[in-house]
Design an enzyme around this catalytic site. Structure first.
Site, PDB file in Angstrom:
ATOM      1  N   ALA A  17       0.748  -1.173   0.222  1.00  0.00           N
ATOM      2  CA  ALA A  17       0.491   0.225   0.072  1.00  0.00           C
ATOM      3  C   ALA A  17       0.995   0.982  -0.262  1.00  0.00           C
ATOM      4  CB  ALA A  17      -0.961   0.002   1.119  1.00  0.00           C
ATOM      5  N   SER A  44       9.547   0.409   8.755  1.00  0.00           N
ATOM      6  CA  SER A  44       9.703   0.074  10.189  1.00  0.00           C
ATOM      7  C   SER A  44      10.929  -0.848   9.870  1.00  0.00           C
ATOM      8  CB  SER A  44       8.456  -0.107  11.076  1.00  0.00           C
ATOM      9  OG  SER A  44       9.678  -0.684  11.722  1.00  0.00           O
ATOM     10  N   LYS A  83      -3.332 -13.498 -14.791  1.00  0.00           N
ATOM     11  CA  LYS A  83      -3.940 -14.233 -14.538  1.00  0.00           C
ATOM     12  C   LYS A  83      -5.642 -13.581 -15.340  1.00  0.00           C
ATOM     13  CE  LYS A  83      -7.606 -13.725  -9.992  1.00  0.00           C
ATOM     14  NZ  LYS A  83      -7.425 -12.999  -8.592  1.00  0.00           N
ATOM     15  N   LEU A 338      -4.103  -1.945   4.060  1.00  0.00           N
ATOM     16  CA  LEU A 338      -4.983  -2.899   5.644  1.00  0.00           C
ATOM     17  C   LEU A 338      -5.452  -1.908   6.255  1.00  0.00           C
ATOM     18  CD1 LEU A 338      -2.609  -5.917   5.097  1.00  0.00           C
ATOM     19  CD2 LEU A 338      -4.904  -6.195   4.717  1.00  0.00           C
ATOM     20  N   ILE A 351      -5.353  -5.041  -3.442  1.00  0.00           N
ATOM     21  CA  ILE A 351      -5.212  -4.198  -4.281  1.00  0.00           C
ATOM     22  C   ILE A 351      -5.481  -3.244  -5.080  1.00  0.00           C
ATOM     23  CG2 ILE A 351      -3.267  -4.480  -5.768  1.00  0.00           C
ATOM     24  CD1 ILE A 351      -1.645  -7.033  -4.539  1.00  0.00           C
TER      25      ILE A 351
HETATM   26  C1  LIG Z   1      -3.745 -14.168   3.497  1.00  0.00           C
HETATM   27  C2  LIG Z   1      -3.823 -12.859   3.078  1.00  0.00           C
HETATM   28  C3  LIG Z   1      -3.649 -13.238   1.446  1.00  0.00           C
HETATM   29  C4  LIG Z   1      -4.133 -11.851   1.326  1.00  0.00           C
HETATM   30  N1  LIG Z   1      -3.738 -12.248  -0.457  1.00  0.00           N
HETATM   31  C5  LIG Z   1      -3.738 -11.131  -1.393  1.00  0.00           C
HETATM   32  C6  LIG Z   1      -4.133 -11.142  -2.621  1.00  0.00           C
HETATM   33  O1  LIG Z   1      -4.147 -12.385  -2.781  1.00  0.00           O
HETATM   34  N2  LIG Z   1      -4.604 -10.506  -3.825  1.00  0.00           N
HETATM   35  C7  LIG Z   1      -4.827  -9.532  -3.046  1.00  0.00           C
HETATM   36  O2  LIG Z   1      -4.460  -8.069  -3.889  1.00  0.00           O
HETATM   37  N3  LIG Z   1      -4.156  -8.800  -1.553  1.00  0.00           N
HETATM   38  C8  LIG Z   1      -4.151  -9.835  -0.953  1.00  0.00           C
HETATM   39  N4  LIG Z   1      -3.992  -9.755   0.638  1.00  0.00           N
HETATM   40  C9  LIG Z   1      -4.049  -8.751   0.896  1.00  0.00           C
HETATM   41  C10 LIG Z   1      -2.795  -7.256   0.805  1.00  0.00           C
HETATM   42  O3  LIG Z   1      -1.006  -8.338   0.979  1.00  0.00           O
HETATM   43  C11 LIG Z   1      -2.144  -6.275   1.398  1.00  0.00           C
HETATM   44  O4  LIG Z   1      -3.136  -5.528   1.132  1.00  0.00           O
HETATM   45  C12 LIG Z   1      -1.736  -5.686   0.371  1.00  0.00           C
HETATM   46  O5  LIG Z   1      -0.005  -5.753   1.577  1.00  0.00           O
HETATM   47  C13 LIG Z   1      -0.926  -4.715   1.402  1.00  0.00           C
HETATM   48  O6  LIG Z   1      -0.375  -4.110   2.668  1.00  0.00           O
HETATM   49  P1  LIG Z   1      -0.324  -2.959   3.306  1.00  0.00           P
HETATM   50  O7  LIG Z   1       0.738  -2.675   2.675  1.00  0.00           O
HETATM   51  O8  LIG Z   1      -1.012  -2.390   3.849  1.00  0.00           O
HETATM   52  O9  LIG Z   1       0.264  -3.758   4.863  1.00  0.00           O
HETATM   53  P2  LIG Z   1       1.591  -4.260   5.151  1.00  0.00           P
HETATM   54  O10 LIG Z   1       1.929  -5.214   4.101  1.00  0.00           O
HETATM   55  O11 LIG Z   1       1.556  -4.642   6.835  1.00  0.00           O
HETATM   56  O12 LIG Z   1       2.901  -2.910   5.564  1.00  0.00           O
HETATM   57  C14 LIG Z   1       3.175  -2.280   6.806  1.00  0.00           C
HETATM   58  C15 LIG Z   1       4.161  -0.959   6.888  1.00  0.00           C
HETATM   59  O13 LIG Z   1       3.922  -0.407   7.763  1.00  0.00           O
HETATM   60  C16 LIG Z   1       5.148  -0.249   8.717  1.00  0.00           C
HETATM   61  N5  LIG Z   1       4.594   0.289   9.708  1.00  0.00           N
HETATM   62  C17 LIG Z   1       3.718  -0.364  10.801  1.00  0.00           C
HETATM   63  N6  LIG Z   1       3.923  -0.129  12.592  1.00  0.00           N
HETATM   64  C18 LIG Z   1       5.097   0.817  11.828  1.00  0.00           C
HETATM   65  C19 LIG Z   1       6.020   1.747  13.206  1.00  0.00           C
HETATM   66  N7  LIG Z   1       5.092   1.929  14.183  1.00  0.00           N
HETATM   67  N8  LIG Z   1       7.026   3.031  12.682  1.00  0.00           N
HETATM   68  C20 LIG Z   1       6.694   2.317  11.604  1.00  0.00           C
HETATM   69  N9  LIG Z   1       6.742   1.890  10.154  1.00  0.00           N
HETATM   70  C21 LIG Z   1       5.401   0.891  10.387  1.00  0.00           C
HETATM   71  C22 LIG Z   1       5.370  -1.706   8.091  1.00  0.00           C
HETATM   72  O14 LIG Z   1       6.908  -1.371   7.906  1.00  0.00           O
HETATM   73  C23 LIG Z   1       5.862  -2.095   6.582  1.00  0.00           C
HETATM   74  O15 LIG Z   1       6.255  -1.269   5.589  1.00  0.00           O
HETATM   75  C24 LIG Z   1      -3.859 -10.805   1.430  1.00  0.00           C
HETATM   76  C25 LIG Z   1      -3.555 -10.363   2.759  1.00  0.00           C
HETATM   77  C26 LIG Z   1      -3.853 -11.683   3.553  1.00  0.00           C
HETATM   78  C27 LIG Z   1      -3.571 -11.105   4.990  1.00  0.00           C
END
Ligand SMILES: Cc1cc2nc3c(=O)[nH]c(=O)nc-3n(C[C@H](O)[C@H](O)[C@H](O)COP(=O)(O)OP(=O)(O)OC[C@H]3O[C@@H](n4cnc5c(N)ncnc54)[C@H](O)[C@@H]3O)c2cc1C
Length: 520
Positions: A17, A44, A83, A338, A351
């Site tokens: 994200a 982080s 896909k 998320l 995504i």
């Molecule tokens: C089991 C599973 C399967 C999935 N499969 C799919 C799929 O097939 N297709 C799809 O579209 N989506 C899928 N998803 C969802 C997808 O993985 C997420 O939407 C995507 O990875 C985005 O995650 P994010 O970047 O929001 O969070 P994260 O990947 O958790 O990133 C969080 C970021 O925040 C940072 N952070 C957190 N706390 C702090 C702090 N205190 N200080 C500094 N930095 C911090 C971390 O270092 C990290 O860089 C799936 C999710 C799960 C759980």
């Protein structure tokens, strides 16, 4: 230049994200030196990313195109495959399979969907399955792939496609893109959030090492932690687990298959379901399940017993609560990814939700006055989209005819939202689909799932009876032949990749290796 312009955007989090938000924002401000805007991404080194999220929906292509990414380079760098949709096994009933393909079931006739005419014929006599008029499904069943071609509507372009890719490599690819366009990356762990005393807006985030990072707009991409939107802004989380009870997942990569299938496979298990996502360097697998109906040990055994290659890592455990943030934009904080909510990955929608949130942020981009109407509009659209996708996912469980486990009996009996009840009733009664949100799944997707799961409409749109039956039969026979003939001439998916976009092998295609490559 307006002195109200946003001068600094702080993106909290460097997962999928964070970098999917940073890339288009960096592109948007690049070259506007008269109106500079700093973009900072804080990630982080201690906390890491969820590291999954490997299957996508077709609009990812337009996101990539908007950034001007080279399609072949993108596939190679992210170890991607193509896909065409999702194969569902054992969902409606054990031993049954069907396909949710990208695209429709033939061109509309007199402004009515082709499916409705198929339904009319199928209700009065034998017809091949409606899937045989879905070019994507026919291609997938034969493992064929080539991008759609030609300008005139034909079987050769009556489908769409998305990608499977390595999530870590995709984030790294976008990071490079964003940093080339002046986005800055700061490594550090946020331990405190400073609010402006006068209005409660975020003034700065503070890192463990004492650094203070101030900004005008904060994009919360901190994942399930939701540091700003949940923590500082206290936006409530709406829990949907009474409708979507799965709360756990185990993910593990296994050795790649020789034949790369151009689709995701989703196989229902006794307390959830298992995904299989083929990538060029490995196959991604995961078991999504409800911990009230099975143990983690049993879930791990089921996953392990159903891998089609050697496991390359130990399974990674993830926990979640399905639901959404009531407000994704509060004051000067916008949640993306998320942190804004979670729907299990049954239809690869996370995504997509990231892309749509970033697109809406760009469209409704504020100045430092942060007029409340902008946030209200953003929140209205996010809520509609989340709810529409939620209904689509619940449908997968609710329509099951399975009664072989406590989990499936629970799903068949559970209450559902009124909006979904309406959807099921209108389709069952008349074959019509009610679209709650035009940014979410379109009519062919709902039809694929409802018919695939065994919901048969009782009647059809009376308008389609105006077309002569023989004319219709000739039309469907001709289209059937055209699709079969066109697909027979398409290359095999594995061969297409080998010829056009083969990636360099990675030494060790494990999660740690992807993360190391991503960090390099
Ligand atoms: C089991 C599973 C399967 C999935 N499969 C799919 C799929 O097939 N297709 C799809 O579209 N989506 C899928 N998803 C969802 C997808 O993985 C997420 O939407 C995507 O990875 C985005 O995650 P994010 O970047 O929001 O969070 P994260 O990947 O958790 O990133 C969080 C970021 O925040 C940072 N952070 C957190 N706390 C702090 C702090 N205190 N200080 C500094 N930095 C911090 C971390 O270092 C990290 O860089 C799936 C999710 C799960 C759980």
């Amino acid at each position: 230049m307006s002195d109200k312009a946003i001068r600094k955007i702080v993106i909290v989090g460097g997962g999928t994200a964070g970098w999917m938000a940073a890339a288009p924002l960096a592109q948007m401000f690049k070259g506007h030196d008269h109106r500079p805007c700093e973009i900072v991404v804080v990630e982080s080194p201690e906390i890491g990313t969820v590291g999954v999220g490997e299957a996508t929906l077709p609009p990812i292509r337009f996101y990539n195109q908007t950034l001007g990414l080279d399609g072949v380079d993108f596939v190679k760098k992210t170890q991607a495959t193509f896909k065409l949709g999702i194969e569902f096994k054992d969902w409606g009933r054990l031993g049954h399979r069907f396909f949710h393909g990208f695209g429709g079931f033939g061109p509309p006739i007199q402004n009515r969907s082709s499916f409705m005419y198929w339904l009319r014929l199928a209700q009065s006599s034998e017809m091949h399955s409606y899937e045989e008029w879905s070019t994507a499904t026919v291609m997938a069943r034969q493992n064929r792939f080539v991008p759609p071609t030609g300008d005139q509507p034909s079987a050769a372009n009556a489908y769409s496609y998305a990608f499977h890719f390595d999530a870590g490599l995709y984030a790294a690819y976008l990071r490079e893109y964003a940093m080339q366009r002046s986005a800055q990356r700061i490594e550090g762990t946020i331990v405190d959030v400073e609010l402006r005393p006068e209005d409660g807006f975020v003034a700065a985030v503070k890192l463990r090492d004492g650094r203070r990072i101030d900004g005008d707009l904060f994009v919360d991409c901190s994942g399930f932690r939701a540091l700003l939107i949940g923590g500082a802004m206290k936006s409530a989380y709406e829990d949907w687990s009474s409708w979507l009870p799965c709360n756990s997942a185990l993910a593990v990569p296994c050795a790649k298959a020789d034949k790369l299938t151009p689709y995701t496979t989703s196989t229902a298990r006794s307390a959830g379901w298992q995904w299989r996502i083929p990538l060029q360097h490995r196959t991604g697998n995961g078991h999504v399940y409800c911990s009230h109906f099975t143990s983690d040990t049993e879930a791990a055994r089921v996953l392990h017993d159903n891998l089609d290659g050697e496991a390359l890592d130990s399974p990674r455990q993830l926990r979640f609560t399905t639901g959404r943030r009531r407000e994704c934009w509060v004051k000067n904080v916008v949640a993306v990814g998320l942190s804004s909510g979670f729907l299990e990955p049954l239809e690869s929608t996370s995504i997509q939700l990231i892309m749509d949130a970033v697109g809406r942020l760009v469209e409704l981009f504020p100045d430092r006055d942060f007029r409340p109407g902008l946030a209200a509009e953003f929140n209205r659209r996010m809520a509609k989209q989340y709810e529409s996708i939620r209904d689509f996912i619940i449908l997968h469980y609710k329509l099951t005819e399975r009664s072989d486990s406590e989990f499936w009996r629970h799903c068949a009996a559970m209450p559902i939202p009124d909006t979904l009840r309406h959807q099921i009733e209108i389709f069952h009664a008349s074959g019509r689909v009610a679209i709650l949100d035009s940014d979410s799944f379109a009519e062919p997707s709902w039809i694929s799932m409802m018919v695939g799961l065994g919901l048969v409409p009782q009647t059809h749109d009376p308008f389609v009876d105006f077309v002569d039956e023989q004319t219709l039969r000739t039309h469907f026979t001709r289209l059937h032949k055209a699709i079969a003939g066109t697909v027979a001439g398409m290359p095999d998916h594995t061969a297409y990749i080998a010829r056009h976009c083969k990636a360099e092998p990675l030494a060790m295609p494990t999660r740690a290796a992807s993360a190391a490559a991503a960090a390099a």
